[in-house]
Design a protein around this motif. Structure first.
Motif, PDB file in Angstrom:
ATOM      1  N   PRO A   1     -12.556  -5.363   2.617  1.00 53.28           N
ATOM      2  CA  PRO A   1     -12.255  -5.148   1.194  1.00 53.28           C
ATOM      3  C   PRO A   1     -11.412  -3.896   0.939  1.00 53.28           C
ATOM      4  O   PRO A   1     -10.550  -3.898   0.065  1.00 53.28           O
ATOM      5  N   GLN A   2     -11.634  -2.818   1.745  1.00 55.41           N
ATOM      6  CA  GLN A   2     -10.833  -1.593   1.529  1.00 55.41           C
ATOM      7  C   GLN A   2      -9.362  -1.842   1.830  1.00 55.41           C
ATOM      8  O   GLN A   2      -8.486  -1.421   1.077  1.00 55.41           O
ATOM      9  N   MET A   3      -9.110  -2.527   2.962  1.00 57.99           N
ATOM     10  CA  MET A   3      -7.715  -2.797   3.325  1.00 57.99           C
ATOM     11  C   MET A   3      -7.085  -3.754   2.317  1.00 57.99           C
ATOM     12  O   MET A   3      -5.929  -3.606   1.929  1.00 57.99           O
ATOM     13  N   GLN A   4      -7.863  -4.742   1.880  1.00 59.54           N
ATOM     14  CA  GLN A   4      -7.329  -5.667   0.882  1.00 59.54           C
ATOM     15  C   GLN A   4      -6.921  -4.905  -0.386  1.00 59.54           C
ATOM     16  O   GLN A   4      -5.843  -5.123  -0.937  1.00 59.54           O
ATOM     17  N   ASN A   5      -7.764  -3.972  -0.788  1.00 63.37           N
ATOM     18  CA  ASN A   5      -7.465  -3.190  -1.983  1.00 63.37           C
ATOM     19  C   ASN A   5      -6.224  -2.311  -1.770  1.00 63.37           C
ATOM     20  O   ASN A   5      -5.362  -2.198  -2.642  1.00 63.37           O
ATOM     21  N   TRP A   6      -6.112  -1.744  -0.553  1.00 64.84           N
ATOM     22  CA  TRP A   6      -4.945  -0.910  -0.246  1.00 64.84           C
ATOM     23  C   TRP A   6      -3.662  -1.747  -0.356  1.00 64.84           C
ATOM     24  O   TRP A   6      -2.663  -1.310  -0.935  1.00 64.84           O
TER      25      TRP A   6
ATOM     26  N   ALA B   1       1.336  -5.489  -3.081  1.00 66.72           N
ATOM     27  CA  ALA B   1       1.464  -6.609  -4.021  1.00 66.72           C
ATOM     28  C   ALA B   1       1.764  -6.141  -5.450  1.00 66.72           C
ATOM     29  O   ALA B   1       2.728  -6.620  -6.077  1.00 66.72           O
ATOM     30  N   LEU B   2       0.975  -5.205  -5.952  1.00 66.71           N
ATOM     31  CA  LEU B   2       1.188  -4.792  -7.352  1.00 66.71           C
ATOM     32  C   LEU B   2       2.524  -4.063  -7.549  1.00 66.71           C
ATOM     33  O   LEU B   2       3.244  -4.366  -8.514  1.00 66.71           O
ATOM     34  N   PRO B   3       2.914  -3.128  -6.635  1.00 71.06           N
ATOM     35  CA  PRO B   3       4.248  -2.517  -6.805  1.00 71.06           C
ATOM     36  C   PRO B   3       5.389  -3.530  -6.732  1.00 71.06           C
ATOM     37  O   PRO B   3       6.399  -3.377  -7.424  1.00 71.06           O
ATOM     38  N   VAL B   4       5.249  -4.575  -5.911  1.00 71.31           N
ATOM     39  CA  VAL B   4       6.320  -5.584  -5.833  1.00 71.31           C
ATOM     40  C   VAL B   4       6.432  -6.299  -7.182  1.00 71.31           C
ATOM     41  O   VAL B   4       7.530  -6.434  -7.748  1.00 71.31           O
TER      42      VAL B   4
ATOM     43  N   SER C   1       0.614 -14.623  -8.126  1.00 74.03           N
ATOM     44  CA  SER C   1       1.065 -13.730  -9.200  1.00 74.03           C
ATOM     45  C   SER C   1       1.440 -14.531 -10.440  1.00 74.03           C
ATOM     46  O   SER C   1       1.954 -15.651 -10.341  1.00 74.03           O
ATOM     47  N   ASP C   2       1.205 -13.918 -11.600  1.00 77.33           N
ATOM     48  CA  ASP C   2       1.676 -14.541 -12.844  1.00 77.33           C
ATOM     49  C   ASP C   2       2.799 -13.713 -13.473  1.00 77.33           C
ATOM     50  O   ASP C   2       3.102 -13.852 -14.646  1.00 77.33           O
ATOM     51  N   GLY C   3       3.386 -12.836 -12.678  1.00 74.73           N
ATOM     52  CA  GLY C   3       4.472 -11.996 -13.184  1.00 74.73           C
ATOM     53  C   GLY C   3       3.987 -10.585 -13.481  1.00 74.73           C
ATOM     54  O   GLY C   3       4.784  -9.654 -13.572  1.00 74.73           O
ATOM     55  N   GLU C   4       2.661 -10.443 -13.591  1.00 83.38           N
ATOM     56  CA  GLU C   4       2.091  -9.136 -13.923  1.00 83.38           C
ATOM     57  C   GLU C   4       0.810  -8.860 -13.122  1.00 83.38           C
ATOM     58  O   GLU C   4       0.663  -7.846 -12.495  1.00 83.38           O
ATOM     59  N   ARG C   5      -0.087  -9.821 -13.184  1.00 88.35           N
ATOM     60  CA  ARG C   5      -1.358  -9.684 -12.455  1.00 88.35           C
ATOM     61  C   ARG C   5      -1.260 -10.426 -11.119  1.00 88.35           C
ATOM     62  O   ARG C   5      -0.484 -11.371 -11.009  1.00 88.35           O
ATOM     63  N   VAL C   6      -2.103  -9.992 -10.167  1.00 93.87           N
ATOM     64  CA  VAL C   6      -2.148 -10.721  -8.900  1.00 93.87           C
ATOM     65  C   VAL C   6      -3.595 -10.921  -8.485  1.00 93.87           C
ATOM     66  O   VAL C   6      -4.474 -10.135  -8.857  1.00 93.87           O
TER      67      VAL C   6
END
Ligand code: AMP
Length: 424
Positions: free
Chosen positions: A239-244, A250-253, A199-204
């Motif tokens: 890939p589907q599970m990774q996206n989920w 990851a993104l909500p955290v 993470s860079d603080g915003e993107r992962v």
């Protein structure tokens, strides 16, 4: 460029080994390092528990990049202190590292941000534990709130066991101050998976997934350890599970931490239980895992320095990692008696012969070097790792390498990656 790696275990040996491959790295230091790391980096003495000691060391060698391996310096605020001085440092700040350093913080954070996790209660006394137990089915998991090096989690069959374990934690007997608050948690069933992102603080951007083996005994029996082995294959996470997991974990955290004023940079490691109801977060780590880093980095084909810099500089993108489609595995060889008491100072033989097996790299965890020979110096001694075109090849190579190494009392699990092999 001059790079300083902080830490002294198998994870740090893997980081040093990978960083050494970067054409940009001209000088590589490891504080405090171990016997095997000395072959790839200059070991420097430091007290990993003291920020002052770490600052004094960095002041002296002036690294262009510092990579922090273990959780303790992150929790003490090494990134805050180094960044304040203008020193480029990879990892989260002290406030962001609370996701690992306090399980109660992590649970409440997950609840605030609707991240899937087990039902829980936070307790500060045995009376609170007794009252909360009424709301749980058995078995139940009792966890120390603070850092406990894998020793602060007990799965209890009934209420009596839960009260007794919580009591030992709360009294300081089991894990010292780390247990002054405990978290009770619903016991989940399923297969565990480690999901890591940069993470860079915003993107992962995700790393390849890995599975570790926490219990000391074959068939996942006996007490928890720091980790007895790990493996990674391309099929582990579709890939589907990774996206989920990106969208729901990851993104909500990362967005939640930013919204709460504690921007999260570095590796975010989510320990997951893949339950019948879907993935649930068991814990967060704020750094690379040990021993998962060993097989994960064996599959990394791109330059690790570039990725770490993208995190620090706020420009993480999909191109930061290029992975091999091979499988990889790490078998930990430990001192007899670990995770209980063990003797150190045993002479280790056969490492060169082990490394002559195709695809094998032996990462050192608890070793020292004396007069050209290696000796054991910790519970987990070596992470015998292998990469292969498929999991069976990697596992066969790793165990062939293990058979060539010996030291008095050596113990290792013979079923590392067995679950992956069964799936084919
Ligand atoms: P943690 O440090 O929270 O990841 O816990 C260490 C290990 O304990 C995990 O890797 C799991 O094997 C186990 N564990 C933790 N929480 C739970 C849970 N809620 N249900 C079942 N097992 C758990």
């Amino acid at each position: 460029m001059k790079v300083l790696v902080i830490g002294n275990g198998g994870r740090e040996h893997a980081l040093v080994w990978k960083l050494r491959q970067s054409p940009r790295v001209t000088q590589l230091y490891c504080a405090s390092g171990n016997g095997g790391i000395a072959a790839d980096a200059e070991n420097l003495r430091v007290d990993l528990k003291s920020l002052d000691s770490l600052i004094a060391l960095a002041q002296e060698i002036k690294p262009d990049l510092t990579v922090v391996g273990p959780e303790l310096p992150l929790t003490l605020g090494i990134v805050d202190e180094f960044s304040r001085r203008g020193w480029s440092t990879f990892g989260p700040t002290q406030a962001a590292a609370q996701l690992e350093s306090s399980k109660s913080f992590a649970k409440e954070f997950m609840q605030r941000h609707h991240i899937p996790t087990a039902h829980y209660a936070i307790c500060n006394s045995v009376d609170e534990v007794r009252a909360a137990l009424a709301h749980f089915h058995m078995p139940i998991v009792v966890k120390a709130d603070g850092l406990a090096a894998g020793k602060g989690v007990v799965i209890c069959k009934n209420k009596e066991e839960a009260i007794s374990s919580a009591g030992e934690m709360l009294s300081g007997k089991m894990v010292g101050d780390a247990g002054s608050t405990v978290v009770l948690e619903e016991c989940l069933q399923g297969e565990e998976l480690s999901f890591l992102v940069l993470s860079d603080g915003e993107r992962v951007v995700p790393l390849v997934a890995a599975q570790d083996h926490k219990r000391i005994g074959e068939g996942d029996t006996g007490p928890n350890t720091g980790g007895m082995g790990a493996f990674s294959t391309p099929a582990m996470l579709d890939p589907q599970m990774q996206n989920w997991l990106l969208q729901h974990v990851a993104l909500p955290v990362v967005a939640g931490m930013k919204a709460e004023g504690a921007e999260y940079k570095g590796i975010l490691y989510a320990g997951l239980m893949m339950t019948a109801k879907g993935p649930m977060v068991l814990e967060f780590n704020c750094r690379f895992g040990d021993p998962e880093t060993q097989p994960v980095l064996m599959r990394l084909e791109s330059d690790l320095v570039e990725a770490l810099e993208a995190s620090i500089e706020g420009r993480v993108s999909d191109g930061d990692f290029r992975w091999s489609n091979d499988a990889s595995v790490c078998v930990v060889m430990a001192s007899g008696g670990y995770p209980g008491s063990f003797e150190a100072g045993k002479r280790i033989t056969g490492i060169d012969q082990a490394e002559s097996v195709e695809g094998v790299k032996v990462f050192h965890a608890g070793t020292t070097q004396r007069d050209g020979a290696y000796f054991t110096a910790g519970g987990r001694v070596l992470g015998v790792s292998a990469r292969g075109a498929d999991l069976k090849t990697a596992v066969d190579s790793a165990y062939e390498a293990v058979s060539r190494i010996s030291f008095d009392g050596a113990y290792y699990r013979k079923d590392i990656a067995a679950r992956g092999l069964k799936k084919g």
